[in-house]
Write a protein that holds these residues in place. Structure first.
Motif, PDB file in Angstrom:
ATOM      1  N   GLY A 122       0.798  -1.222   0.000  1.00  0.00           N
ATOM      2  CA  GLY A 122       0.000   0.000   0.000  1.00  0.00           C
ATOM      3  C   GLY A 122       0.826   1.265   0.000  1.00  0.00           C
ATOM      4  O   GLY A 122       0.403   2.299   0.519  1.00  0.00           O
ATOM      5  N   ILE A 123       2.014   1.203  -0.613  1.00  0.00           N
ATOM      6  CA  ILE A 123       2.918   2.355  -0.651  1.00  0.00           C
ATOM      7  C   ILE A 123       2.885   2.967  -2.049  1.00  0.00           C
ATOM      8  O   ILE A 123       3.176   2.297  -3.041  1.00  0.00           O
ATOM      9  CB  ILE A 123       4.353   1.948  -0.262  1.00  0.00           C
ATOM     10  N   SER A 124       2.538   4.244  -2.114  1.00  0.00           N
ATOM     11  CA  SER A 124       2.480   4.974  -3.371  1.00  0.00           C
ATOM     12  C   SER A 124       3.877   5.045  -3.990  1.00  0.00           C
ATOM     13  O   SER A 124       4.866   5.247  -3.284  1.00  0.00           O
ATOM     14  CB  SER A 124       1.929   6.381  -3.105  1.00  0.00           C
ATOM     15  N   HIS A 125       3.939   4.915  -5.329  1.00  0.00           N
ATOM     16  CA  HIS A 125       5.233   4.867  -6.010  1.00  0.00           C
ATOM     17  C   HIS A 125       5.088   5.262  -7.478  1.00  0.00           C
ATOM     18  O   HIS A 125       3.977   5.266  -8.016  1.00  0.00           O
ATOM     19  CB  HIS A 125       5.831   3.459  -5.892  1.00  0.00           C
ATOM     20  N   PRO A 126       6.217   5.561  -8.131  1.00  0.00           N
ATOM     21  CA  PRO A 126       6.186   5.904  -9.557  1.00  0.00           C
ATOM     22  C   PRO A 126       5.723   4.704 -10.396  1.00  0.00           C
ATOM     23  O   PRO A 126       5.728   3.567  -9.919  1.00  0.00           O
ATOM     24  CB  PRO A 126       7.652   6.253  -9.879  1.00  0.00           C
ATOM     25  N   PRO A 127       5.394   4.934 -11.660  1.00  0.00           N
ATOM     26  CA  PRO A 127       4.898   3.861 -12.525  1.00  0.00           C
ATOM     27  C   PRO A 127       5.990   2.934 -13.069  1.00  0.00           C
ATOM     28  O   PRO A 127       5.697   1.981 -13.791  1.00  0.00           O
ATOM     29  CB  PRO A 127       4.214   4.613 -13.662  1.00  0.00           C
ATOM     30  N   GLY A 128       7.235   3.209 -12.735  1.00  0.00           N
ATOM     31  CA  GLY A 128       8.350   2.384 -13.201  1.00  0.00           C
ATOM     32  C   GLY A 128       9.623   2.839 -12.518  1.00  0.00           C
ATOM     33  O   GLY A 128       9.606   3.774 -11.705  1.00  0.00           O
ATOM     34  N   PHE A 129      10.725   2.164 -12.826  1.00  0.00           N
ATOM     35  CA  PHE A 129      12.010   2.612 -12.286  1.00  0.00           C
ATOM     36  C   PHE A 129      12.246   4.045 -12.747  1.00  0.00           C
ATOM     37  O   PHE A 129      12.090   4.353 -13.928  1.00  0.00           O
ATOM     38  CB  PHE A 129      13.162   1.732 -12.783  1.00  0.00           C
ATOM     39  N   THR A 130      12.621   4.925 -11.836  1.00  0.00           N
ATOM     40  CA  THR A 130      12.911   6.302 -12.214  1.00  0.00           C
ATOM     41  C   THR A 130      14.305   6.403 -12.836  1.00  0.00           C
ATOM     42  O   THR A 130      14.568   7.327 -13.602  1.00  0.00           O
ATOM     43  CB  THR A 130      12.795   7.246 -11.001  1.00  0.00           C
ATOM     44  N   THR A 131      15.176   5.470 -12.508  1.00  0.00           N
ATOM     45  CA  THR A 131      16.474   5.316 -13.155  1.00  0.00           C
ATOM     46  C   THR A 131      16.658   3.835 -13.438  1.00  0.00           C
ATOM     47  O   THR A 131      16.543   3.016 -12.531  1.00  0.00           O
ATOM     48  CB  THR A 131      17.630   5.818 -12.268  1.00  0.00           C
ATOM     49  N   GLU A 132      16.898   3.507 -14.704  1.00  0.00           N
ATOM     50  CA  GLU A 132      17.083   2.117 -15.107  1.00  0.00           C
ATOM     51  C   GLU A 132      18.535   1.864 -15.466  1.00  0.00           C
ATOM     52  O   GLU A 132      19.148   2.661 -16.178  1.00  0.00           O
ATOM     53  CB  GLU A 132      16.226   1.785 -16.329  1.00  0.00           C
ATOM     54  N   PHE A 133      19.050   0.735 -14.985  1.00  0.00           N
ATOM     55  CA  PHE A 133      20.411   0.317 -15.322  1.00  0.00           C
ATOM     56  C   PHE A 133      20.331  -0.941 -16.174  1.00  0.00           C
ATOM     57  O   PHE A 133      19.537  -1.841 -15.898  1.00  0.00           O
ATOM     58  CB  PHE A 133      21.225   0.040 -14.055  1.00  0.00           C
ATOM     59  N   VAL A 134      21.161  -0.985 -17.217  1.00  0.00           N
ATOM     60  CA  VAL A 134      21.271  -2.156 -18.080  1.00  0.00           C
ATOM     61  C   VAL A 134      22.658  -2.726 -17.840  1.00  0.00           C
ATOM     62  O   VAL A 134      23.666  -2.038 -18.067  1.00  0.00           O
ATOM     63  CB  VAL A 134      21.066  -1.778 -19.570  1.00  0.00           C
ATOM     64  N   PHE A 135      22.707  -3.970 -17.370  1.00  0.00           N
ATOM     65  CA  PHE A 135      23.973  -4.624 -17.039  1.00  0.00           C
ATOM     66  C   PHE A 135      24.276  -5.715 -18.060  1.00  0.00           C
ATOM     67  O   PHE A 135      23.378  -6.438 -18.471  1.00  0.00           O
ATOM     68  CB  PHE A 135      23.888  -5.283 -15.655  1.00  0.00           C
ATOM     69  N   ARG A 136      25.549  -5.830 -18.429  1.00  0.00           N
ATOM     70  CA  ARG A 136      25.993  -6.919 -19.297  1.00  0.00           C
ATOM     71  C   ARG A 136      27.372  -7.375 -18.835  1.00  0.00           C
ATOM     72  O   ARG A 136      28.194  -6.575 -18.385  1.00  0.00           O
ATOM     73  CB  ARG A 136      26.088  -6.479 -20.764  1.00  0.00           C
ATOM     74  N   LEU A 137      27.614  -8.650 -19.029  1.00  0.00           N
ATOM     75  CA  LEU A 137      28.910  -9.239 -18.725  1.00  0.00           C
ATOM     76  C   LEU A 137      29.703  -9.338 -20.019  1.00  0.00           C
ATOM     77  O   LEU A 137      29.179  -9.818 -21.034  1.00  0.00           O
ATOM     78  CB  LEU A 137      28.714 -10.639 -18.120  1.00  0.00           C
TER      79      LEU A 137
END
Length: 167
Positions: A122-137
């Protein structure tokens, strides 16, 4: 939904038993944890913490300076990152959230697990990650990379990086 294993198996064996982690089922759990752990909000009454969503979909937080592995109690997760709570209102809400975790390297596609857990609490939050990280090896030198501006090239050796998640 993908399950993420911690990328450093040695750390799992050595992870500390003591952690400030707590399962969050409501905003009052956040307030109680802030009080119990004597967390000090930053400017503007915000507090940034480490979070994980466990494989059962539960939302856990710990001190920002702790490892995601400790927050997850050494277990696999559906998502992990950092979350910012705004504590200035009568009700706590999430103002920012990211998938920033070099231990688990979760994809931005892990957002539905976060959304579901925050809705459950029940915690209000943004509709998605506000900062997205893309990781690759890097398949050549085995360096963990953060892809910036869709530039899929290893920062260490220049090898092209896979387009799909490859940990």
């Amino acid at each position: 939904m993908r399950i993420y294993r911690h990328l450093n198996p040695e750390a799992i064996e050595a992870h500390p038993e003591h952690s400030t982690r707590i399962r969050i089922t409501s905003s009052s759990d956040v307030r109680n944890w802030l009080r119990q752990t004597r967390q000090k909000p930053d400017w503007g009454q915000i507090i940034i913490v480490t979070f994980v969503i466990d494989t059962d979909g539960w939302f856990w937080i710990a001190d920002r300076h702790s490892e995601h592995l400790a927050c997850a109690a050494g277990r696999d997760v559906r998502s992990a990152g950092e979350i910012t709570f705004d504590c200035s209102q009568t009700e706590i809400f999430v103002s920012e959230v990211s998938n920033q975790s070099l231990g688990y390297c979760p994809e931005p596609d892990s957002w539905p697990a976060v959304d579901e857990a925050l809705n459950r609490a029940g915690i209000s939050h943004p509709p998605g990650f506000t900062t997205e990280f893309v990781f690759r090896l890097c398949t050549k030198c085995h360096t963990k990379n953060i892809v910036k501006d869709k530039w899929f090239e290893c920062v260490v050796c220049g090898t092209p990086l896979d387009q799909i998640w490859n940990f």
